[in-house]
Enzyme design. Structure first.
Site, short mmCIF file in Angstrom:
data_model
loop_
_atom_site.label_atom_id
_atom_site.label_comp_id
_atom_site.label_asym_id
_atom_site.label_seq_id
_atom_site.Cartn_x
_atom_site.Cartn_y
_atom_site.Cartn_z
N ASP A 1 3.14 -9.34 9.26
CA ASP A 1 1.68 -9.49 9.24
C ASP A 1 1.36 -10.99 9.18
O ASP A 1 0.92 -11.51 8.17
CB ASP A 1 1.09 -8.74 8.04
CG ASP A 1 1.32 -7.25 8.16
OD1 ASP A 1 0.89 -6.66 9.17
OD2 ASP A 1 1.99 -6.67 7.28
N MET B 1 0.85 -1.19 0.00
CA MET B 1 0.00 0.00 0.00
C MET B 1 0.89 1.24 0.00
O MET B 1 0.46 2.33 0.40
CB MET B 1 -0.94 -0.01 1.20
CG MET B 1 -1.88 -1.23 1.17
SD MET B 1 -3.44 -0.99 2.01
CE MET B 1 -2.87 -0.79 3.67
N GLY B 2 2.14 1.06 -0.41
CA GLY B 2 3.06 2.20 -0.48
C GLY B 2 3.61 2.57 0.88
O GLY B 2 3.61 1.76 1.81
N ALA B 3 4.15 3.81 1.00
CA ALA B 3 4.87 4.26 2.20
C ALA B 3 5.96 3.21 2.50
O ALA B 3 6.06 2.69 3.61
CB ALA B 3 3.93 4.46 3.39
N HIS C 1 9.27 1.03 3.17
CA HIS C 1 10.43 1.15 4.07
C HIS C 1 11.34 -0.06 3.83
O HIS C 1 11.06 -0.87 2.92
CB HIS C 1 9.98 1.26 5.53
CG HIS C 1 8.99 0.19 5.92
ND1 HIS C 1 9.33 -1.12 6.05
CD2 HIS C 1 7.65 0.26 6.16
CE1 HIS C 1 8.28 -1.83 6.39
NE2 HIS C 1 7.23 -1.03 6.45
N GLY D 1 11.61 -2.76 5.30
CA GLY D 1 10.91 -4.06 5.38
C GLY D 1 10.40 -4.45 4.00
O GLY D 1 10.58 -5.59 3.55
N HIS D 2 9.76 -3.50 3.30
CA HIS D 2 9.30 -3.79 1.93
C HIS D 2 10.50 -4.08 1.02
O HIS D 2 10.45 -4.95 0.16
CB HIS D 2 8.54 -2.57 1.34
CG HIS D 2 7.28 -2.25 2.04
ND1 HIS D 2 7.13 -1.13 2.83
CD2 HIS D 2 6.08 -2.89 2.06
CE1 HIS D 2 5.90 -1.08 3.31
NE2 HIS D 2 5.24 -2.13 2.88
#
Ligand code: PAF
Length: 283
Positions: A153, A32-34, A36, A38-39
């Site tokens: 998650d 969902m963007g934003a 960091h 982690g992504h």
């Protein structure tokens, strides 16, 4: 990096790649963007293992209970594009709402074996059905060989595993370990809402989980869980929303370490008004 905004164009593009080489693998990271680090670790894992990596950025309204939360969701698209390019992502899929949910789309209720109602789902009704709807739309459009999801998650990974099973997708789920800040806090888009001091202090969450893991041989699982809850509750300003040991597949609560083949401890702690998710795999 190619930026593609239409699902038809993306599907066509990927089919051309697949027709050119039947062995080509496509890695997919829904976000969902934003973005960091982690992504970034999910992107890195996909880039390492696939000729083509697709990342989607779509703030999915159907998984938000509260419209205010949806409006407040950060959308730093230029920064996100930069990160994706730096990490070698091949395609950014940036669809509009109508493309993901066309007029004739009917919201589906997936049979998720109750995985959507418990733990995180209990305080966020409809959340995991919303996630399942958007992920299944993306799987239909992209038909990825591998889909990369973060361990942070944890419940979401159990839901996606079930979705793949019931929809018979030919996609393999890859779960990438949690990326942590230097003090141990699990990386999350929400961490920017903590004060600098709070961000460092919040390391107590991971500390409580690792201590719990070390306590199990001596205290047993139930006692270790209750000790960890007490430890967190004793931290100024912290409130345990939940801290439970569960069977990793069914997410049923377990009391003893022999109660399931694989066990994880999932927690959400509210700190400085921010809900912080974390978990640890015990076996
Ligand atoms: O984990 C997320 O960011 C979202 O739940 C996902 C998987 C991108 C679906 O909107």
């Amino acid at each position: 990096m190619n930026i593609i905004k239409s699902s038809k164009a993306l599907n066509r593009y990927l089919n051309t790649i697949r027709e050119g080489d039947s062995k080509v693998t496509i890695g997919f990271i829904p976000t969902m963007g934003a973005l960091h680090q982690g992504h970034a670790s999910l992107i890195d894992e996909s880039v390492k293992n696939n000729a083509c990596t697709v990342c989607s950025i779509f703030v999915n309204p159907t998984q938000f209970g509260d419209e205010a939360d949806l409006d407040k969701y950060p959308r730093p698209i230029e920064k996100d594009i930069k990160l994706l390019m730096e990490h070698g992502c091949s395609i950014l899929f940036l669809p509009a709402y109508e493309d993901v949910y066309p007029k004739n789309y009917t919201h589906k209720e997936f049979e998720l074996n109750n995985l959507d109602h418990k733990i995180e789902g209990a305080s966020r009704p409809g959340h995991f059905q919303g996630v399942s709807n958007v992920v299944s739309r993306f799987f239909d459009i992209i038909e990825p060989t591998y889909a990369y999801f973060g361990q942070k998650d944890f419940q979401q990974t159990a839901v996606v595993r079930r979705l793949i099973e019931i929809c018979k997708y030919e996609t393999t789920l890859k779960i990438v370990p949690i990326k942590r800040e230097p003090h141990g806090l699990a990386m999350s888009s929400r961490n920017v809402r903590l004060s600098d001091k709070g961000r460092k202090n919040a390391a107590f969450i991971y500390k409580s989980l690792t201590q719990l893991r070390d306590d199990v041989p001596e205290l047993g699982l139930k006692e270790s869980v209750s000790k960890a809850k007490q430890f967190i509750s004793a931290q100024k300003g912290a409130r345990v929303d939940y801290l439970v040991a569960v069977d990793s597949k069914t997410l049923e609560e377990v009391d003893q370490i022999d109660d399931a083949e694989s066990i994880a401890v999932l927690t959400v702690v509210e700190y400085e008004g921010v809900r912080l998710l974390d978990n640890i795999i015990l076996k």
